[in-house]
Design an enzyme around this catalytic site. Sequence first.
Site, PDB file in Angstrom:
ATOM      1  N   GLU A   1     -84.411 -79.681  45.280  1.00  0.00           N
ATOM      2  CA  GLU A   1     -83.482 -80.792  45.138  1.00  0.00           C
ATOM      3  C   GLU A   1     -82.208 -80.543  45.946  1.00  0.00           C
ATOM      4  O   GLU A   1     -81.670 -79.441  45.910  1.00  0.00           O
ATOM      5  CB  GLU A   1     -83.127 -80.979  43.659  1.00  0.00           C
ATOM      6  CG  GLU A   1     -84.338 -81.321  42.803  1.00  0.00           C
ATOM      7  CD  GLU A   1     -84.250 -80.731  41.422  1.00  0.00           C
ATOM      8  OE1 GLU A   1     -83.169 -80.236  41.039  1.00  0.00           O
ATOM      9  OE2 GLU A   1     -85.279 -80.739  40.716  1.00  0.00           O
TER      10      GLU A   1
ATOM     11  N   GLU B   1     -89.655 -80.577  38.953  1.00  0.00           N
ATOM     12  CA  GLU B   1     -89.903 -79.132  39.073  1.00  0.00           C
ATOM     13  C   GLU B   1     -91.379 -78.802  39.059  1.00  0.00           C
ATOM     14  O   GLU B   1     -91.841 -77.928  39.794  1.00  0.00           O
ATOM     15  CB  GLU B   1     -89.184 -78.358  37.969  1.00  0.00           C
ATOM     16  CG  GLU B   1     -87.700 -78.148  38.225  1.00  0.00           C
ATOM     17  CD  GLU B   1     -86.892 -79.426  38.108  1.00  0.00           C
ATOM     18  OE1 GLU B   1     -87.386 -80.416  37.550  1.00  0.00           O
ATOM     19  OE2 GLU B   1     -85.744 -79.437  38.593  1.00  0.00           O
TER      20      GLU B   1
ATOM     21  N   ALA C   1     -82.715 -70.756  37.203  1.00  0.00           N
ATOM     22  CA  ALA C   1     -83.913 -70.129  36.610  1.00  0.00           C
ATOM     23  C   ALA C   1     -84.339 -70.902  35.369  1.00  0.00           C
ATOM     24  O   ALA C   1     -85.524 -70.999  35.061  1.00  0.00           O
ATOM     25  CB  ALA C   1     -83.624 -68.673  36.256  1.00  0.00           C
ATOM     26  N   ASP C   2     -83.365 -71.479  34.677  1.00  0.00           N
ATOM     27  CA  ASP C   2     -83.656 -72.235  33.449  1.00  0.00           C
ATOM     28  C   ASP C   2     -84.571 -73.422  33.724  1.00  0.00           C
ATOM     29  O   ASP C   2     -85.396 -73.786  32.891  1.00  0.00           O
ATOM     30  CB  ASP C   2     -82.352 -72.742  32.835  1.00  0.00           C
ATOM     31  CG  ASP C   2     -81.266 -71.675  32.805  1.00  0.00           C
ATOM     32  OD1 ASP C   2     -80.974 -71.151  31.734  1.00  0.00           O
ATOM     33  OD2 ASP C   2     -80.713 -71.345  33.878  1.00  0.00           O
ATOM     34  N   PHE C   3     -84.387 -74.044  34.882  1.00  0.00           N
ATOM     35  CA  PHE C   3     -85.185 -75.255  35.172  1.00  0.00           C
ATOM     36  C   PHE C   3     -86.612 -74.884  35.563  1.00  0.00           C
ATOM     37  O   PHE C   3     -87.515 -75.711  35.476  1.00  0.00           O
ATOM     38  CB  PHE C   3     -84.549 -76.083  36.281  1.00  0.00           C
ATOM     39  CG  PHE C   3     -83.115 -76.446  36.035  1.00  0.00           C
ATOM     40  CD1 PHE C   3     -82.588 -76.504  34.749  1.00  0.00           C
ATOM     41  CD2 PHE C   3     -82.276 -76.732  37.099  1.00  0.00           C
ATOM     42  CE1 PHE C   3     -81.255 -76.834  34.542  1.00  0.00           C
ATOM     43  CE2 PHE C   3     -80.942 -77.066  36.891  1.00  0.00           C
ATOM     44  CZ  PHE C   3     -80.436 -77.107  35.611  1.00  0.00           C
TER      45      PHE C   3
ATOM     46  N   HIS D   1     -78.133 -73.103  31.315  1.00  0.00           N
ATOM     47  CA  HIS D   1     -77.817 -72.876  32.734  1.00  0.00           C
ATOM     48  C   HIS D   1     -77.369 -71.434  32.991  1.00  0.00           C
ATOM     49  O   HIS D   1     -76.645 -71.181  33.959  1.00  0.00           O
ATOM     50  CB  HIS D   1     -76.700 -73.811  33.206  1.00  0.00           C
ATOM     51  CG  HIS D   1     -77.068 -75.252  33.346  1.00  0.00           C
ATOM     52  ND1 HIS D   1     -77.261 -76.069  32.263  1.00  0.00           N
ATOM     53  CD2 HIS D   1     -77.276 -76.014  34.447  1.00  0.00           C
ATOM     54  CE1 HIS D   1     -77.553 -77.294  32.693  1.00  0.00           C
ATOM     55  NE2 HIS D   1     -77.576 -77.291  34.007  1.00  0.00           N
TER      56      HIS D   1
END
Lengths: 333, 333, 324, 324
Positions: free
Chosen positions: D29, D59, D83-85, D128
Amino acid sequence: MPGTMTRNIDVERYLEHHRMMHRIRAFEEAAARANQDKLVLGAIHLSIGQEAIASGVCRNLRPTDYLLSTHRGHGHTLAKGADPTAMMSELLGREGGICQGKGGSMHIADFGVGMLGANGVVAANINIAAGAAHAIKLKGDDGVACSIFGDGAINRGPFLEGLNWAGVFKLPALFVCESNGFASTTRTDAMTSGEGAAARARSLGIPADEIDGNDIVAVDETVRAAVDAIRGGGGPRFILCSTYRLHGHTASDPAAYRRKDEVDAAWKNDPIGRCAQMLRDAGVASDDLDAQRDAAVFEMDQAYETAKAAPWPDLSLAYTDVQDIGDPRGRAF
Amino acid sequence: MPGTMTRNIDVERYLEHHRMMHRIRAFEEAAARANQDKLVLGAIHLSIGQEAIASGVCRNLRPTDYLLSTHRGHGHTLAKGADPTAMMSELLGREGGICQGKGGSMHIADFGVGMLGANGVVAANINIAAGAAHAIKLKGDDGVACSIFGDGAINRGPFLEGLNWAGVFKLPALFVCESNGFASTTRTDAMTSGEGAAARARSLGIPADEIDGNDIVAVDETVRAAVDAIRGGGGPRFILCSTYRLHGHTASDPAAYRRKDEVDAAWKNDPIGRCAQMLRDAGVASDDLDAQRDAAVFEMDQAYETAKAAPWPDLSLAYTDVQDIGDPRGRAF
Amino acid sequence: MAIMTYAEAGKTALAEEMRRDPLVWAVGEDLGRGGVFGQYAGLIDEFGPDRISDAPISEAAIMGASVGAAMAGTRPVVEMRFADFALCAVDELVNQAAKARYMLGGQTKVPMVIREPMGMWRSSAAQHSQSLESWYTHIPGLVVAVPSTPADNKGLLKAAIRCDDPVVYFEHKNIWGLEGEVPDGDVVLPFGKARMEREGSDITIVSWSSQLHTASRAAETLAAEGVSAEVIDLRTLWPWDRDAVFASVEKTGRLLITHESVSVGGFGAEIAASVSEHLFKALKAPVRRRAAPRIPISYAPPLEDMVRVSEAQIIETVQEMMAV
Amino acid sequence: MAIMTYAEAGKTALAEEMRRDPLVWAVGEDLGRGGVFGQYAGLIDEFGPDRISDAPISEAAIMGASVGAAMAGTRPVVEMRFADFALCAVDELVNQAAKARYMLGGQTKVPMVIREPMGMWRSSAAQHSQSLESWYTHIPGLVVAVPSTPADNKGLLKAAIRCDDPVVYFEHKNIWGLEGEVPDGDVVLPFGKARMEREGSDITIVSWSSQLHTASRAAETLAAEGVSAEVIDLRTLWPWDRDAVFASVEKTGRLLITHESVSVGGFGAEIAASVSEHLFKALKAPVRRRAAPRIPISYAPPLEDMVRVSEAQIIETVQEMMAV
Ligand SMILES: Cc1ncc(C[n+]2csc(CCOP(=O)(O)OP(=O)(O)O)c2C)c(N)n1
Ligand SMILES: Cc1ncc(C[n+]2csc(CCOP(=O)(O)OP(=O)(O)O)c2C)c(N)n1
Ligand SMILES: [Mg+2]
Ligand SMILES: [Mg+2]
């Protein structure tokens, strides 16, 4: 859908909307100031220009109805009835924050008024709202669960899974898409195949309206009709609200990736200005409208001052509300 | 779309289809026998009744085109050109297995003919196929990447994300949905909101055809036109093929959850029978058709016998093809 | 007491809790026809399709909607079918369910049970065989249960349903048919209390889920060879019963941890690290682990077996440890 | 040698590899506008929108399509933003990318790099800020890199892009702006070779990523107090440099592992368990870990700091260990 030329409107109702939109605008401006003042350390996403959607949706929800929002959720939360001082304290991470300073802007929530949380993960609130609606149905209540999300969220799987879920189980769910043209720095149309959110919703069996999200009358009336239908057992509904993100993606984003004339034109379409004009056309005195604005600015400045004056949260809070079972210290030390 | 009443058809071409469909049927029946013989230990999913889709799609793909399939992928793999003995050996987990016995039925693949793998995760092949198409575009090739998936897969997020992806990047991708009415033991219509797969595809900007997937002519002609359009740079296409799963979800599922009369009626609509009738109407002798069937049965019985006779894979294979970097033993012992 | 299978025990627990609390409901694919392993068989007749709910193939929505349904006052029991498929819903579990209570400042809890049938089970290959229990121990907010017996599957599932935290509940596919005595009625087990499978004095073997039975058989054989192994079934990994493990190792001076999941980064490492740190002086030999190599799980039975830790390997390791 | 930031070093590595190999491309993105942290700034001007590709907020498709694109002969560099996404794409990474080569009997490889900006970074809260590197060490098929310096970010990213395995590549958000000397040209670092950050004789401190710098500062302070700490930067967690760690601990007899991620089930446990087992006799004190408590990460700075392992805590722990 009604346009914004003169029409006989419920002046009291739209004065309420005008007041609420100014409160949202003033809250966001105070938050932007707090961001410049380096008192908000995390990213915040302002809803300036999108206030009509927040006000129009929430005005038609009861405190017992559920709302699930996004990273751009200040306006929704305020319109649902949350206390701006507690919200601003949260943004500053202070004692008295609406989430005790643990969540910040992207996790703002007020269960007391049915606001079950903003979300830091795009589209995650869609399934959660579908589930809240599922609980309403299982309990036989007459509530509604609403999720508001952006036009970038419609490209994530939960959009399909959550709307299909609501359709299959005929849930009392309202899905509202704030189509502001951008997903952070990217124009959403460039990353969206097909006719967009409403067409997708319809393909999933959800009746969908497409309205001018900067027209408070259109939003108020469309949402009212949808909520009535949902409460009447009509199953889920979808509303696509066209709007424009007047500021950057975050309060620190100059949004240099868009042309000035585009932004200038958008400012002329500001929902608050349009509502004020409509009210003046309906005979409301400009002074009364200005008074609402000034009161809103005063209220939010106060909220900021109060938040600024608040101490940091007690450190012991770091270990509370993790879970009932097990030692959060993890005995690592 | 053409029906199946007499029409002047390319007899050679449909004799090929008739032969291929019988080979698929015979393979599945041999696999079912192997399952009864307890020589196939994992679950296998038979495509009996759905052969026209496999044959019709793959006949219009080149060996260099990519195919990504599902848990019900034997027919697709065979039609794409894989060797049935290597496939059967894989189902039995023996030496000579097409994936060295490491993958089994749900991971069957033959990169030599462009078959990039079945998949054990419903809908996972959709994004992978979109990516294979993305690679074709980046390399400037004139290939096509095709994914075939079931009607249950359209309720998973990857359906939306993968089709939107293919639309946004205008990829040479063909999406084929085998709508057999069931997702394991559940009727898909009960869990699907809206008008289904084709409507969803269109809402995502993908032109969609809806055809009788048991009519080999309809499948062959529709796929040919779609593949031509895709190769011509027309972007992704979608084809919804209605069919029926004549056996249970797995080879061990008696499928007692459906009425006998429903299944009997479905058998009357068997794509192989319909193709044979069409060929007889076109003047082909029954003996020639029976000969194709008998040859197919003989071939697949041989494949089963060969697989049965094969030894287990060498144990050292457990540690090969894990990855280039790092010690797969993990030094845990 | 009644004799029932591990699967029946789970079903009994769910049925009892659903009778007790009308807010408890189960949702997942094919539940109306009893679930893919029959662990819900017949429940729809008693509770109806709203409370034994089918679901589309939408793991993210099954998990995500359950988070919302839990926040809105119900108690969902989520069926993920295979632990492997729960990987389609990790955001919903890890970013949402596990964190909502904390992020929202304690305004809500997320009482839900996520049932994840785990482990190797006759040639299911790499996408239908994984044991990922260790992952969830690393995530604040989650409880992790790994029952090994019918009795525990009843007592722990009832506890999980009554718990206000999200509980990742791993049932092992290989022992669905395992029979055992199960206490009647309202027996609810506490989390974080291990079960003494077998007492011993020479070495402590810690395990859980299906692998516990392999460890138990090894201990049996070792006894015949004069080695007295104490076998502890952890039952839950978060919280895990440090007191029971520490007490045992203080007694035996030796610890072997064995689990079906991959050794590297597995929960055995957490136990080994904790014991090695806190019982440094009490240890007569280094703490050892026997767990899976770092390879995906194969389809062909003999290759699949290469991932299994056998009774023989456990015995061999114990003998090496006794020789120290 | 040039002085550049950690972010610039990553950008340089990507640009060099894209010039070298036309099959390398990046997708995620907002990459066209430089990426959310500016780590792609300007690359689109040289390589165009096909190779520095924007992506919808998808994702699962970004990851899944990249798996297909890798199998079909290109080398995608996947940007997950946080990394969370990446938790929205775990099936695609763990069930597909990591296992495809093995499941398909070696008919394909899946050469892709998954960039996952990790860690705590000024009030980003629980969704996040996560550090989940330990998870991926547990998954066969994956390589895990955790660079801590600009030089390593260049050398390891180039190695990751050339590697035929899927590499989960964790860049720490807190050190995007960290400046350091970066070798010019084609310097490619090997995986599994640790970096000696500082030599010492009394105790070994193992760390990685941003936390390495905290450990390094602590060692500095300890030196002034007469404690000689050897600091090792692992650089990659799978494979990890056992030889370097073992050699150091054989010399010092003491080991402290410190990482930003949660201690329970963290990779520190794997290192502690391995060293405690194999260097049983060489250890003068129990192996210790200093890592995060098992709590989500808060937004308010003072609460967020409660998750951080500070220089002071490291020093305190080292002193305790020296006192043993
Ligand atoms: C799953 C996921 N991917 C990416 C992000 C990073 N991100 C935060 S907001 C945003 C743009 C969202 O656009 P839209 O949904 O249109 O909402 P808007 O910001 O316009 O209100 C992105 C990509 C995220 N938070 N979650
Ligand atoms: C993500 C995921 N969820 C659930 C399953 C279990 N499962 C395997 S096949 C199947 C039904 C699939 O139905 P459909 O897509 O229509 O394909 P069909 O079996 O009818 O060919 C299910 C639910 C799975 N493999 N993957
Ligand atoms: Mg937007
Ligand atoms: Mg189907």
